[in-house]
Motif scaffolding. Sequence first.
Motif, short mmCIF file in Angstrom:
data_model
loop_
_atom_site.label_atom_id
_atom_site.label_comp_id
_atom_site.label_asym_id
_atom_site.label_seq_id
_atom_site.Cartn_x
_atom_site.Cartn_y
_atom_site.Cartn_z
N UNK A 17 0.83 -1.21 0.00
CA UNK A 17 0.00 0.00 0.00
C UNK A 17 0.87 1.26 0.00
N UNK A 18 1.86 1.30 0.90
CA UNK A 18 2.74 2.47 0.97
C UNK A 18 3.57 2.61 -0.30
N UNK A 19 3.99 1.50 -0.87
CA UNK A 19 4.74 1.57 -2.14
C UNK A 19 3.88 2.15 -3.25
N UNK A 20 2.60 1.75 -3.26
CA UNK A 20 1.70 2.29 -4.27
C UNK A 20 1.51 3.78 -4.11
N UNK A 21 1.33 4.24 -2.88
CA UNK A 21 1.20 5.67 -2.62
C UNK A 21 2.44 6.42 -3.07
N UNK A 22 3.60 5.89 -2.71
CA UNK A 22 4.85 6.54 -3.06
C UNK A 22 5.08 6.62 -4.56
N UNK A 23 4.75 5.55 -5.27
CA UNK A 23 4.95 5.53 -6.72
C UNK A 23 4.08 6.58 -7.40
N UNK A 24 2.81 6.63 -7.01
CA UNK A 24 1.89 7.61 -7.61
C UNK A 24 2.36 9.04 -7.33
N UNK A 25 2.73 9.29 -6.05
CA UNK A 25 3.17 10.64 -5.69
C UNK A 25 4.44 11.04 -6.43
N UNK A 26 5.40 10.13 -6.49
CA UNK A 26 6.67 10.46 -7.13
C UNK A 26 6.56 10.57 -8.65
N UNK A 27 5.59 9.87 -9.24
CA UNK A 27 5.36 10.02 -10.68
C UNK A 27 4.93 11.45 -10.99
N UNK A 28 4.04 12.00 -10.15
CA UNK A 28 3.59 13.38 -10.39
C UNK A 28 4.70 14.37 -10.10
N UNK A 29 5.44 14.15 -9.01
CA UNK A 29 6.59 15.00 -8.71
C UNK A 29 7.60 14.95 -9.85
N UNK A 30 7.80 13.76 -10.39
CA UNK A 30 8.72 13.62 -11.52
C UNK A 30 8.27 14.40 -12.73
N UNK A 31 6.95 14.43 -12.98
CA UNK A 31 6.42 15.21 -14.10
C UNK A 31 6.71 16.69 -13.92
N UNK A 32 6.49 17.20 -12.69
CA UNK A 32 6.75 18.61 -12.41
C UNK A 32 8.23 18.94 -12.61
N UNK A 33 9.10 18.09 -12.07
CA UNK A 33 10.54 18.31 -12.22
C UNK A 33 10.95 18.24 -13.69
N UNK A 34 10.34 17.32 -14.43
CA UNK A 34 10.66 17.19 -15.85
C UNK A 34 10.28 18.46 -16.61
N UNK A 35 9.14 19.06 -16.26
CA UNK A 35 8.73 20.30 -16.92
C UNK A 35 9.71 21.43 -16.62
N UNK A 36 10.15 21.51 -15.36
CA UNK A 36 11.12 22.55 -15.00
C UNK A 36 12.44 22.34 -15.73
N UNK A 37 12.91 21.09 -15.73
CA UNK A 37 14.18 20.78 -16.40
C UNK A 37 14.09 20.99 -17.91
N UNK A 38 12.88 20.79 -18.47
CA UNK A 38 12.69 21.04 -19.90
C UNK A 38 12.95 22.50 -20.23
N UNK A 39 12.48 23.40 -19.35
CA UNK A 39 12.76 24.82 -19.55
C UNK A 39 14.25 25.12 -19.42
N UNK A 40 14.87 24.51 -18.42
CA UNK A 40 16.30 24.73 -18.20
C UNK A 40 17.12 24.25 -19.39
#
Length: 280
Positions: A17-40
Amino acid sequence: METKPHATRRLSGDLPFFCGLGIIAWLYVGLILAMVLANVSVVSWDTLVQTWRQPAIQSSIKLTLLSCTTTALLSILCAVPTGYLLARFKFRGRSVMDAIMDIPIVLPPLVVGLSLLILFNKVDLLGAGPIEGWLNDHGMSVTYSVAAVVLAQFSVATAFAVRMMKNTFEQIDPRCEDVAMTLGCNRSQAFWRVALPQAGQGVVAAGVLAWARALGEFGPILVFAGATRGRTEVLSTSVFLEINLGNIGGAAAVSLIMIALAISLISLIRYFTRSESNFF
């Protein structure tokens, strides 16, 4: 200290259960970071410096800071009494008022801008033609001006500030004000001397949140104020104009400036709301 068997079994059972929560949360965080890095990735240091030095961009930054600060102050002036009214009093039409406050939050931004444009240029509320025409006759103008930028930002940002202040006042025990009134204060004095000082943290947070919301506003500004360089251009419309010119590097550089401002504001919001359970 030994781990109890039932605690170990519970932990192992909850692990998926905790792994599932972490994966979903980090996938979205990864998307945000990817967008920022795309600008950089498309902005060199030289491009960033050149963009910063452009007179149009410097003017845009100045107007952004001015309009967002003005919007934040106006939002606080409106949000504090409105939030207090909704949090403390039961009256006929309260639920309707509370629902209407959410309209700017859920409406598409372009609809907000279009509604403001129609209101000032089509609707006759003063008996002397459209509002904008009446203002022009008296040496004033709103549409396609700095005032329009502030009004477009204010229309949306204040709704968020009201939600913050309503939540803040709801978390303050009303018995403190009741005690003050039993000691001789009237309702107004209880508000100024008891409730408002206790809500100081929330007031600052509401102002910062309104500032942040104003920074990201685009649709209402574009429709109601336009994007005239050196006149009504703010950072959000600067990105739009740079893209229209085919200058992706310049648009990304302006985006990085906005990201830096956003991170600073998020840090402030988290600092001033660290004891709040939620925003709305």
